[in-house]
Design a protein around this motif. Structure first.
Motif, mmCIF file in Angstrom:
data_model
loop_
_atom_site.group_PDB
_atom_site.id
_atom_site.type_symbol
_atom_site.label_atom_id
_atom_site.label_comp_id
_atom_site.label_asym_id
_atom_site.label_seq_id
_atom_site.Cartn_x
_atom_site.Cartn_y
_atom_site.Cartn_z
ATOM 1 N N ASP A 98 52.266 46.334 -85.962
ATOM 2 C CA ASP A 98 51.382 46.336 -84.794
ATOM 3 C C ASP A 98 52.048 45.582 -83.643
ATOM 4 O OD1 ASP A 98 49.187 46.854 -83.283
ATOM 5 O OD2 ASP A 98 47.819 45.497 -84.324
ATOM 6 N N ASN A 100 52.288 43.950 -80.308
ATOM 7 C CA ASN A 100 51.376 43.342 -79.315
ATOM 8 C C ASN A 100 49.915 43.719 -79.552
ATOM 9 O OD1 ASN A 100 53.634 42.221 -77.955
ATOM 10 N ND2 ASN A 100 53.939 44.144 -76.822
ATOM 11 N N ASP A 101 49.519 43.803 -80.839
ATOM 12 C CA ASP A 101 48.126 44.109 -81.225
ATOM 13 C C ASP A 101 47.655 45.476 -80.729
ATOM 14 O OD1 ASP A 101 47.771 41.669 -82.555
ATOM 15 O OD2 ASP A 101 47.238 40.653 -80.694
ATOM 16 N N TYR A 102 48.578 46.427 -80.584
ATOM 17 C CA TYR A 102 48.219 47.753 -80.076
ATOM 18 C C TYR A 102 47.180 48.425 -80.977
ATOM 19 C CZ TYR A 102 48.580 52.622 -78.573
ATOM 20 O OH TYR A 102 48.278 53.886 -78.133
ATOM 21 N N GLU A 104 45.227 47.086 -83.356
ATOM 22 C CA GLU A 104 43.990 46.310 -83.451
ATOM 23 C C GLU A 104 43.125 46.534 -82.213
ATOM 24 O OE1 GLU A 104 41.511 44.623 -85.710
ATOM 25 O OE2 GLU A 104 43.583 44.580 -86.448
ATOM 26 N N ASP A 105 43.762 46.539 -81.039
ATOM 27 C CA ASP A 105 43.020 46.789 -79.789
ATOM 28 C C ASP A 105 42.431 48.200 -79.779
ATOM 29 O OD1 ASP A 105 43.630 44.258 -78.931
ATOM 30 O OD2 ASP A 105 45.268 44.871 -77.602
#
Length: 288
Positions: A98, A100-102, A104-105
């Motif tokens: 993931d 940069n938290d792509y 999860e966002d």
């Protein structure tokens, strides 16, 4: 099998172009979610030559598929609802990488279901509903009952999906389980159509009567996206409105939707003179 697949996704995770990778494993109760593969690896990339790239792998008695999808293609699927599995893949999958938290966002955005995205989806689903309903009615009126039955089943499916989206949820693959909880009235209509022992003609006749009210009651919500676009100008030619950046997604369903909204007095026809005697250009505007 994950140990076997790890080198495949680890090598790709090191590329700057890769935004996220998730793994979806087959569950016996929903094997079709993974197209009967044991494992699906879904990789989202910023860009690539082809919007979708798929590779299949075999290891002993196990099979896996790698789906590499461009971010643009993913956004189109999510906007149009044209790949229903993708939402469940994102929800159900285990995040392996993931950036940069792509991922999860993205999950959080899907759960929140932004109202603007919902409004477009409702419009597209409503257009499909109208197309199926009108086609089914035309077949019914000419005595082609099996074709009418096929179309009315699909129209109920779109009506069910529409009610799910209205309530702020994404339609799942098992849409009727959701409809049963959210809109039991639609579920009951579907059951009556499928299970009734009445002759098919009688079943269809009753269903068209019931559907007419349900569809009309949803018209203000179903047409909201289109009407908001049309409000931005005084009037539109068919070419102008059908090729609008957002309306173009309605595709072949748009023409019948437009005619339905004219019939129900949501949209007004404007006649503009041509050089031909008695011949007019036909334009459209919001009913005032």
């Amino acid at each position: 099998m994950e140990d076997i697949l790890r080198p495949i996704y680890q090598e790709r995770a090191s590329h700057d172009n890769t935004l996220g990778i998730i793994k979806i494993e087959k569950k016996h109760k929903a094997a079709t979610l993974t197209d009967n593969f044991d494992v699906i690896l879904l990789m989202i990339v910023k860009e690539q030559t082809k919007p979708i790239y798929i590779k299949h792998y075999q290891y002993e008695d196990k099979k896996a598929a790698l789906h590499i999808v461009s971010e643009q293609q993913l956004k189109e699927w999510l906007l149009l609802g044209s790949n229903r599995k993708i939402v469940e893949w994102i929800y159900e999958g285990k995040i392996l990488f993931d950036r940069n938290d792509y991922m999860e966002d993205l999950r959080n955005e899907l759960k929140d279901f932004p109202f603007y995205g919902r409004k477009i989806k409702i419009g597209l689903e409503f257009a499909k509903l109208i197309k199926r309903y009108m086609d089914g009615k035309a077949f019914f009126e000419t005595g082609q009952y099996l074709d009418a039955f096929n179309h009315i089943v699909h129209s109920l499916h779109h009506l069910g999906r529409l009610s799910i989206i209205e309530n702020g949820y994404h339609p799942e693959l098992t849409v009727w389980n959701q409809v049963k909880q959210i809109e039991p009235e639609i579920f009951k209509l579907y059951e009556e159509l499928i299970k009734s022992e009445e002759p098919i003609e009688k079943r269809l006749e009753l269903l068209f009567l019931a559907s007419e009210f349900l569809i009309f009651s949803r018209t203000p919500v179903g047409a909201e996206h289109l009407l908001e676009v049309m409000e931005t100008r005084d009037q539109w030619s068919m070419d102008e409105i059908s090729n609008h950046l957002e309306i173009v997604h309605y595709g072949v369903d748009f023409s019948l939707l437009l005619e339905y909204l004219i019939e129900k007095d949501f949209i007004q026809v404007v006649e503009i003179e041509t050089k031909g005697s008695g011949l007019f250009h036909r334009c459209y505007r919001i009913e005032k």
